[in-house]
Write an enzyme that holds these catalytic residues in place. Structure first.
Site, short mmCIF file in Angstrom:
data_model
loop_
_atom_site.label_atom_id
_atom_site.label_comp_id
_atom_site.label_asym_id
_atom_site.label_seq_id
_atom_site.Cartn_x
_atom_site.Cartn_y
_atom_site.Cartn_z
N GLY A 192 0.50 -1.18 -0.21
CA GLY A 192 0.24 0.09 -0.41
C GLY A 192 0.81 1.44 0.07
O GLY A 192 0.17 2.34 0.39
N ASN B 140 -4.35 1.59 -13.75
CA ASN B 140 -3.30 1.06 -13.17
C ASN B 140 -1.53 1.75 -12.86
O ASN B 140 -1.28 2.48 -14.08
CB ASN B 140 -2.90 -0.70 -13.92
CG ASN B 140 -2.08 -1.34 -13.30
OD1 ASN B 140 -2.26 -1.32 -11.81
ND2 ASN B 140 -1.10 -2.19 -13.91
N HIS C 56 2.49 0.40 -13.58
CA HIS C 56 3.33 -0.41 -13.55
C HIS C 56 4.78 0.39 -13.45
O HIS C 56 5.11 0.93 -14.00
CB HIS C 56 3.29 -1.19 -15.31
CG HIS C 56 3.38 -2.55 -15.26
ND1 HIS C 56 3.45 -3.31 -14.74
CD2 HIS C 56 4.58 -2.41 -16.04
CE1 HIS C 56 4.40 -4.57 -15.73
NE2 HIS C 56 5.09 -3.89 -15.76
C1 GAR Z 1 4.16 -1.36 -6.71
O1 GAR Z 1 5.54 -1.80 -7.43
C2 GAR Z 1 3.85 -1.41 -8.37
O2 GAR Z 1 3.39 -1.06 -9.35
C3 GAR Z 1 3.37 -2.80 -7.93
O3 GAR Z 1 3.05 -3.49 -7.05
C4 GAR Z 1 3.19 -2.53 -6.50
C5 GAR Z 1 2.35 -2.30 -5.31
O4 GAR Z 1 3.20 -1.62 -4.32
N1 GAR Z 1 1.95 -3.11 -9.71
C6 GAR Z 1 2.61 -4.02 -10.13
O5 GAR Z 1 3.52 -5.35 -10.17
C7 GAR Z 1 1.02 -4.93 -11.38
N2 GAR Z 1 1.17 -5.74 -12.10
P1 GAR Z 1 2.60 -1.07 -2.90
O6 GAR Z 1 1.59 -1.97 -2.31
O7 GAR Z 1 3.65 -0.05 -1.74
O8 GAR Z 1 1.52 0.15 -3.62
#
Ligand code: GAR
Length: 202
Positions: A12, A109, A111
């Site tokens: 999060g 989203n 990425h």
């Molecule tokens: C982030 O790095 C986001 O870009 C990635 O997951 C992480 C979530 O971190 N998303 C993906 O890989 C989607 N395919 P967070 O929970 O600390 O925001």
């Protein structure tokens, strides 16, 4: 578009950046609710700590997507909260028809790579192993093709010779936290148009 929802599966930190931007007034949006498919997601606790509504919704039996009856419950909940824009922030499930149809053109989203390079998972490792000299992050609209919707914003970071997937991920994450609230602001303000695949600010 003013009411946003954030869908998050884990840590999060992007949610935290979005909340901070709302709280300091740089992101002009209302966070209607935070939804997770994971009861233990730190994202839910972050939302609660800041006084926002945090909901766990049963994701059903599939690991990487939601069966239609479960995804329909996500749609119903988003509609009940009058959500205009759905922001995926580390929501680790592929979005399918019920949600796509109900929120067509209204799902974003983030990425952790410069799309269209390195779609999918574990992309910081893939970028490092490929040998690219720059990577970064992409905020894009969600469509039926995974990680392939129109791009709203991107940010670039260098890949250093002594990087590990973890150090590269941390450098990219810092840019994610700056870029995602900015991208959401563009979309909620309505000051953009889409020409083909191009998201153009107006
Ligand atoms: C982030 O790095 C986001 O870009 C990635 O997951 C992480 C979530 O971190 N998303 C993906 O890989 C989607 N395919 P967070 O929970 O600390 O925001």
């Amino acid at each position: 578009m003013k009411n946003i929802a954030v869908l998050a599966s884990g840590r999060g930190s992007n949610l935290e950046a979005i909340i901070e931007s709302i709280e300091n007034g740089t992101l002009q949006a209302d966070l209607a609710c935070v939804i997770s498919d994971n009861q233990d997601a730190r994202a839910l606790q972050i939302a609660r700590d800041h006084g926002f509504k945090a909901l766990w919704l049963d994701p059903g039996p599939k690991k990487t997507w939601l069966l239609p009856e479960f995804e329909e419950n996500y749609v119903k909940t988003l509609q009940e909260h009058n959500v205009d824009l759905v922001c995926l922030a580390g929501f680790m499930r592929i979005i399918k028809t019920p949600l796509l149809e109900a929120f067509m053109g209204r799902i974003l989203n983030i990425h952790p790579a410069l799309l269209p390079s390195f779609p999918g998972l574990d992309v910081q490792r893939k970028a490092l192993e490929y040998g690219v000299k720059f990577s970064g992050c992409t905020v894009h609209f969600v469509t039926g093709d995974v990680d392939a919707g129109p791009i709203v914003t991107q940010a670039v970071v260098p890949v250093l010779d002594d990087d590990t997937p973890e150090t590269l991920a941390a450098r990219i994450l810092k840019e994610e936290h700056r870029t995602y609230p900015e991208a959401i602001n563009i979309i909620v303000s309505g000051d953009y148009r889409i020409e083909g695949r191009r998201v153009i600010r107006t």
